[in-house]
Design a protein around this motif. Structure first.
Motif, PDB file in Angstrom:
ATOM      1  N   VAL A  84       0.844  -1.210   0.000  1.00 20.73           N
ATOM      2  CA  VAL A  84       0.000   0.000   0.000  1.00 20.73           C
ATOM      3  C   VAL A  84       0.868   1.244   0.000  1.00 20.73           C
ATOM      4  CG1 VAL A  84      -1.652   1.324   1.357  1.00 20.73           C
ATOM      5  CG2 VAL A  84      -1.959  -1.141   1.082  1.00 20.73           C
ATOM      6  N   LYS A  85       1.949   1.203   0.785  1.00 17.07           N
ATOM      7  CA  LYS A  85       2.850   2.344   0.835  1.00 17.07           C
ATOM      8  C   LYS A  85       3.498   2.594  -0.525  1.00 17.07           C
ATOM      9  CE  LYS A  85       6.872   4.168   3.271  1.00 17.07           C
ATOM     10  NZ  LYS A  85       7.905   3.901   4.306  1.00 17.07           N
ATOM     11  N   ASP A  86       3.946   1.495  -1.198  1.00 13.73           N
ATOM     12  CA  ASP A  86       4.542   1.632  -2.527  1.00 13.73           C
ATOM     13  C   ASP A  86       3.528   2.201  -3.517  1.00 13.73           C
ATOM     14  OD1 ASP A  86       6.882   0.633  -1.544  1.00 13.73           O
ATOM     15  OD2 ASP A  86       6.530  -1.425  -2.229  1.00 13.73           O
ATOM     16  N   MET A  87       2.285   1.733  -3.410  1.00 13.98           N
ATOM     17  CA  MET A  87       1.245   2.250  -4.303  1.00 13.98           C
ATOM     18  C   MET A  87       0.994   3.738  -4.064  1.00 13.98           C
ATOM     19  SD  MET A  87      -1.453  -0.932  -4.192  1.00 13.98           S
ATOM     20  CE  MET A  87      -2.694  -0.011  -5.098  1.00 13.98           C
ATOM     21  N   MET A  88       0.978   4.136  -2.800  1.00 15.48           N
ATOM     22  CA  MET A  88       0.771   5.554  -2.471  1.00 15.48           C
ATOM     23  C   MET A  88       1.931   6.409  -2.975  1.00 15.48           C
ATOM     24  SD  MET A  88      -0.834   5.222   1.381  1.00 15.48           S
ATOM     25  CE  MET A  88      -0.921   6.998   1.582  1.00 15.48           C
ATOM     26  N   ILE A  89       3.158   5.886  -2.836  1.00  6.43           N
ATOM     27  CA  ILE A  89       4.327   6.639  -3.329  1.00  6.43           C
ATOM     28  C   ILE A  89       4.269   6.768  -4.843  1.00  6.43           C
ATOM     29  CG2 ILE A  89       6.833   6.528  -3.581  1.00  6.43           C
ATOM     30  CD1 ILE A  89       6.966   5.266  -0.801  1.00  6.43           C
ATOM     31  N   ALA A  90       3.917   5.624  -5.486  1.00  9.01           N
ATOM     32  CA  ALA A  90       3.821   5.667  -6.946  1.00  9.01           C
ATOM     33  C   ALA A  90       2.734   6.642  -7.394  1.00  9.01           C
ATOM     34  CB  ALA A  90       3.528   4.260  -7.477  1.00  9.01           C
ATOM     35  N   GLN A  91       1.599   6.638  -6.673  1.00  7.94           N
ATOM     36  CA  GLN A  91       0.511   7.561  -7.005  1.00  7.94           C
ATOM     37  C   GLN A  91       0.943   9.014  -6.787  1.00  7.94           C
ATOM     38  OE1 GLN A  91      -2.994   6.839  -4.744  1.00  7.94           O
ATOM     39  NE2 GLN A  91      -4.273   8.200  -5.962  1.00  7.94           N
ATOM     40  N   LYS A  92       1.706   9.261  -5.710  1.00  9.43           N
ATOM     41  CA  LYS A  92       2.191  10.621  -5.433  1.00  9.43           C
ATOM     42  C   LYS A  92       3.157  11.086  -6.530  1.00  9.43           C
ATOM     43  CE  LYS A  92       2.752  14.166  -2.604  1.00  9.43           C
ATOM     44  NZ  LYS A  92       3.767  14.926  -3.339  1.00  9.43           N
ATOM     45  N   ILE A  93       4.033  10.160  -6.949  1.00  8.51           N
ATOM     46  CA  ILE A  93       4.977  10.520  -8.023  1.00  8.51           C
ATOM     47  C   ILE A  93       4.222  10.830  -9.309  1.00  8.51           C
ATOM     48  CG2 ILE A  93       6.816   9.604  -9.487  1.00  8.51           C
ATOM     49  CD1 ILE A  93       7.806   8.035  -7.056  1.00  8.51           C
ATOM     50  N   GLN A  94       3.195  10.026  -9.609  1.00  7.54           N
ATOM     51  CA  GLN A  94       2.393  10.254 -10.808  1.00  7.54           C
ATOM     52  C   GLN A  94       1.682  11.594 -10.759  1.00  7.54           C
ATOM     53  OE1 GLN A  94       2.365   8.470 -13.508  1.00  7.54           O
ATOM     54  NE2 GLN A  94       0.845   9.727 -14.557  1.00  7.54           N
ATOM     55  N   GLN A  95       1.131  11.922  -9.578  1.00  8.93           N
ATOM     56  CA  GLN A  95       0.443  13.210  -9.423  1.00  8.93           C
ATOM     57  C   GLN A  95       1.418  14.370  -9.590  1.00  8.93           C
ATOM     58  OE1 GLN A  95      -1.435  12.967  -5.616  1.00  8.93           O
ATOM     59  NE2 GLN A  95      -3.172  11.718  -6.368  1.00  8.93           N
ATOM     60  N   ASP A  96       2.619  14.242  -9.023  1.00  8.71           N
ATOM     61  CA  ASP A  96       3.613  15.324  -9.151  1.00  8.71           C
ATOM     62  C   ASP A  96       4.043  15.474 -10.610  1.00  8.71           C
ATOM     63  OD1 ASP A  96       3.483  15.685  -6.435  1.00  8.71           O
ATOM     64  OD2 ASP A  96       5.301  14.531  -5.993  1.00  8.71           O
ATOM     65  N   GLU A 100       2.187  14.784 -13.257  1.00  9.85           N
ATOM     66  CA  GLU A 100       1.094  15.408 -13.985  1.00  9.85           C
ATOM     67  C   GLU A 100       1.021  16.916 -13.741  1.00  9.85           C
ATOM     68  OE1 GLU A 100      -2.337  13.258 -12.821  1.00  9.85           O
ATOM     69  OE2 GLU A 100      -1.885  11.469 -14.055  1.00  9.85           O
ATOM     70  N   ARG A 101       1.284  17.319 -12.469  1.00 13.34           N
ATOM     71  CA  ARG A 101       1.249  18.766 -12.181  1.00 13.34           C
ATOM     72  C   ARG A 101       2.391  19.485 -12.918  1.00 13.34           C
ATOM     73  NH1 ARG A 101       0.669  16.985  -6.653  1.00 13.34           N
ATOM     74  NH2 ARG A 101      -1.530  17.093  -5.998  1.00 13.34           N
ATOM     75  N   SER A 102       3.545  18.813 -12.985  1.00 12.20           N
ATOM     76  CA  SER A 102       4.669  19.433 -13.690  1.00 12.20           C
ATOM     77  C   SER A 102       4.355  19.616 -15.156  1.00 12.20           C
ATOM     78  CB  SER A 102       5.933  18.574 -13.525  1.00 12.20           C
ATOM     79  OG  SER A 102       6.268  18.459 -12.183  1.00 12.20           O
ATOM     80  N   GLU A 103       3.710  18.630 -15.764  1.00 13.69           N
ATOM     81  CA  GLU A 103       3.366  18.736 -17.183  1.00 13.69           C
ATOM     82  C   GLU A 103       2.336  19.814 -17.407  1.00 13.69           C
ATOM     83  OE1 GLU A 103       2.091  14.858 -18.238  1.00 13.69           O
ATOM     84  OE2 GLU A 103       4.136  14.013 -18.333  1.00 13.69           O
ATOM     85  N   GLU A 104       1.367  19.950 -16.478  1.00 13.92           N
ATOM     86  CA  GLU A 104       0.369  21.006 -16.629  1.00 13.92           C
ATOM     87  C   GLU A 104       0.982  22.381 -16.481  1.00 13.92           C
ATOM     88  OE1 GLU A 104      -2.567  20.165 -13.729  1.00 13.92           O
ATOM     89  OE2 GLU A 104      -3.436  18.438 -14.785  1.00 13.92           O
ATOM     90  N   ALA A 105       1.969  22.496 -15.599  1.00 15.27           N
ATOM     91  CA  ALA A 105       2.609  23.785 -15.385  1.00 15.27           C
ATOM     92  C   ALA A 105       3.370  24.209 -16.649  1.00 15.27           C
ATOM     93  CB  ALA A 105       3.536  23.724 -14.192  1.00 15.27           C
ATOM     94  N   VAL A 106       3.950  23.290 -17.380  1.00 15.79           N
ATOM     95  CA  VAL A 106       4.683  23.622 -18.612  1.00 15.79           C
ATOM     96  C   VAL A 106       3.705  23.976 -19.710  1.00 15.79           C
ATOM     97  CG1 VAL A 106       6.195  22.674 -20.366  1.00 15.79           C
ATOM     98  CG2 VAL A 106       6.640  22.163 -17.991  1.00 15.79           C
TER      99      VAL A 106
END
Length: 224
Positions: free
Chosen positions: A204-216, A218-224
């Motif tokens: 669960v922790k690995d999934m949450m980390i992976a989800q957090k990395i994915q969200q970060d 996506e935000r970086s791509e939107e900012a560009v």
């Protein structure tokens, strides 16, 4: 060894550990009781053997006197001489507790303390051998009572030893091994559950980390 039908929970594990501690303590106490009963039983058996030899010798001596007395006296005279006993004996029965076993204690009390009251006849028309027979029986009476007491005590102690031995064997070969096996089983089950929970939490922790990395990302791509 057999597993008990219990739920593999920590509460059940605690309860079984308490039962095991009680069973081990009871096993030790019963073994100590069995050993002490056996020691006292052997002492009584040795005493019983000596008493039996003494009583048999006393009765044999009395029989010899009776045979000689009967050979020199008429049968009717012998029967009349012994028809009405002069002395009376009262038997008192008490109990003594030995390792939770009530064994008998016999005490004989005579009506009088006069040693000549054992003769219920006059000396003029009887044989001296009859006096010897009566005296021999009077002397052997306390040993006969002690022998009866000893034999009954040995029987009661033997029965208690057998009962205690069965209890010790039941604890040693059935109850204690079953408790130990069940405790090991529950302990292994709880450890397995704990490892499974830890593995699940790590996933669960690995999934949450992976989800957090994915969200970060996506935000970086939107900012560009």
């Amino acid at each position: 060894m057999a597993l008990m039908q219990v739920n593999p929970t920590r509460m059940e594990l605690t309860r079984l550990k308490k039962r095991l501690a009680t069973a081990l303590r009871g096993h030790k106490l019963l073994k100590d009781k069995r050993d002490e009963l056996m020691r006292q039983f052997l002492d009584i058996v040795r005493e019983n053997k000596a008493l039996r030899q003494k009583v048999e010798q006393g009765i044999e001596e009395a029989n010899r006197y009776f045979i000689v007395a009967r050979s020199v006296m008429q049968k009717e005279a012998l029967s009349v001489a012994l028809m009405a006993p002069k002395q009376q004996v009262k038997l008192e029965v008490g109990m003594k507790n030995v390792m939770s076993v009530d064994i008998p204690r016999f005490t004989a009390k005579t009506r009088t303390d006069n040693p000549h009251d054992i003769y219920s006849y006059g000396y003029a028309f009887t044989s001296g051998d009859l006096d010897g027979a009566v005296q021999s029986l009077a002397q052997v009476l306390p040993d006969m009572l002690r022998l009866a007491e000893s034999e009954k005590s040995a029987q009661l102690l033997a029965a208690e030893i057998e009962k205690t031995r069965r209890r010790v064997n039941a604890l040693e070969h059935v109850m204690i091994p079953d408790l130990q096996s069940t405790i090991r089983y529950i302990t292994m089950k709880l450890d397995e559950n704990e490892r499974s929970n830890l593995t699940r939490l790590m996933k669960v922790k690995d999934m949450m980390i992976a989800q957090k990395i994915q969200q970060d990302r996506e935000r970086s791509e939107e900012a560009v």
